[in-house]
Enzyme design. Structure first.
Site, PDB file in Angstrom:
ATOM      1  N   LYS A  36       2.014  -4.571  -1.891  1.00  0.00           N
ATOM      2  CA  LYS A  36       1.043  -4.948  -2.941  1.00  0.00           C
ATOM      3  C   LYS A  36      -0.313  -5.287  -2.319  1.00  0.00           C
ATOM      4  CE  LYS A  36       4.712  -6.697  -5.964  1.00  0.00           C
ATOM      5  NZ  LYS A  36       5.836  -6.457  -5.022  1.00  0.00           N
ATOM      6  N   ILE A  40     -10.229  -6.311   1.117  1.00  0.00           N
ATOM      7  CA  ILE A  40     -11.433  -5.494   1.177  1.00  0.00           C
ATOM      8  C   ILE A  40     -11.043  -4.064   1.552  1.00  0.00           C
ATOM      9  CG2 ILE A  40     -12.906  -7.465   1.715  1.00  0.00           C
ATOM     10  CD1 ILE A  40     -12.880  -6.540   4.640  1.00  0.00           C
ATOM     11  N   PRO A  41     -11.856  -3.082   1.158  1.00  0.00           N
ATOM     12  CA  PRO A  41     -11.458  -1.680   1.357  1.00  0.00           C
ATOM     13  C   PRO A  41     -11.081  -1.320   2.787  1.00  0.00           C
ATOM     14  CG  PRO A  41     -13.281  -1.784  -0.183  1.00  0.00           C
ATOM     15  CD  PRO A  41     -13.089  -3.180   0.335  1.00  0.00           C
ATOM     16  N   ARG A 144      16.922  -5.698 -14.282  1.00  0.00           N
ATOM     17  CA  ARG A 144      18.117  -6.539 -14.198  1.00  0.00           C
ATOM     18  C   ARG A 144      19.229  -5.867 -15.003  1.00  0.00           C
ATOM     19  NH1 ARG A 144      15.244  -8.044 -10.788  1.00  0.00           N
ATOM     20  NH2 ARG A 144      14.248 -10.094 -10.543  1.00  0.00           N
ATOM     21  N   GLY A 169      16.064  -5.019  -7.216  1.00  0.00           N
ATOM     22  CA  GLY A 169      16.074  -5.724  -5.943  1.00  0.00           C
ATOM     23  C   GLY A 169      17.132  -6.790  -5.844  1.00  0.00           C
TER      24      GLY A 169
END
Length: 207
Positions: A36, A40-41, A144, A169
């Site tokens: 995720k 900054i780029p 779930r 997960g």
């Protein structure tokens, strides 16, 4: 027909073991690296480049990072595909309203389109909106299969979803018998999803 993606690399595993965990899992099949990214780029460029070189097929980045950040992720990712995180499933609707000052999906769609990312990862109830965009891969997280779990901070989880890929997960990695859980998942979905052979990779996934 959805697929349980083989194999999601947990953020905590990437923090602990670095990009090497992606390389370790690659021998078992495709790898979805899910850090995720949101920075900054230039930092996101370097991170996506590292993950791609390690063998990641998909890499997640927050759409809220903006067009320039996502474009940098694309440039660093090489052959890997960038998947945009919409809103964390830990956020309830009041959290979303306060954080984004309203429902942000239309703005996120514009950002995703302008940045030319490859797909989105979202809560199950968002799928009808994202199905308007045929060009995007759709991944549903927080699935779930057996209903709610105790102490679950993913408040926008779902039991059933139709997408290109599903992320299941905790019901697998937190169970003492993960192979048995996989068999139960097959029964719950009654052949409506395709499951990869997870057993050989579970020891590494559960790190």
């Amino acid at each position: 027909r959805s697929t349980l993606f083989p194999y999601t690399t947990l953020f905590r595993s990437i923090l602990k073991y670095g990009c090497g965990i992606v390389h370790s899992l690659k021998k078992y099949g495709n790898v979805f690296a899910d850090p995720k990214l949101h920075d900054i780029p230039s930092t996101v460029y370097n991170a996506s480049k590292c993950l791609s070189r390690a063998g990641a097929d998909l890499i997640s980045c927050h759409i809220s990072g903006g067009v320039k950040m996502l474009q940098a992720a694309n440039q660093g990712a090489g052959k890997a595909k960038i998947i945009g995180v919409t809103m964390l499933t830990s956020m309830d609707f009041e959290d979303i309203r306060q954080t984004y000052r309203g429902w942000p999906l239309e703005r996120f769609a514009d950002i995703a389109n302008n940045a030319k990312i490859h797909g989105v990862i979202c809560a199950g109830h968002e799928i009808p909106f994202w199905n308007l965009f045929d060009n995007l891969i759709k991944i549903v997280s927080g699935v779930r299969p057996f209903g709610p779990v105790l102490n679950d901070d993913q408040v926008r989880s779902c039991q059933v979803a139709t997408a290109n890929y599903l992320v299941v997960g905790r019901p697998i990695v937190n169970d003492p018998n993960p192979i048995g859980v996989i068999a139960k998942i097959k029964a719950v979905y009654n052949g409506r999803i395709a499951l990869p052979p997870l057993d050989e990779a579970l020891n590494e996934i559960r790190m």
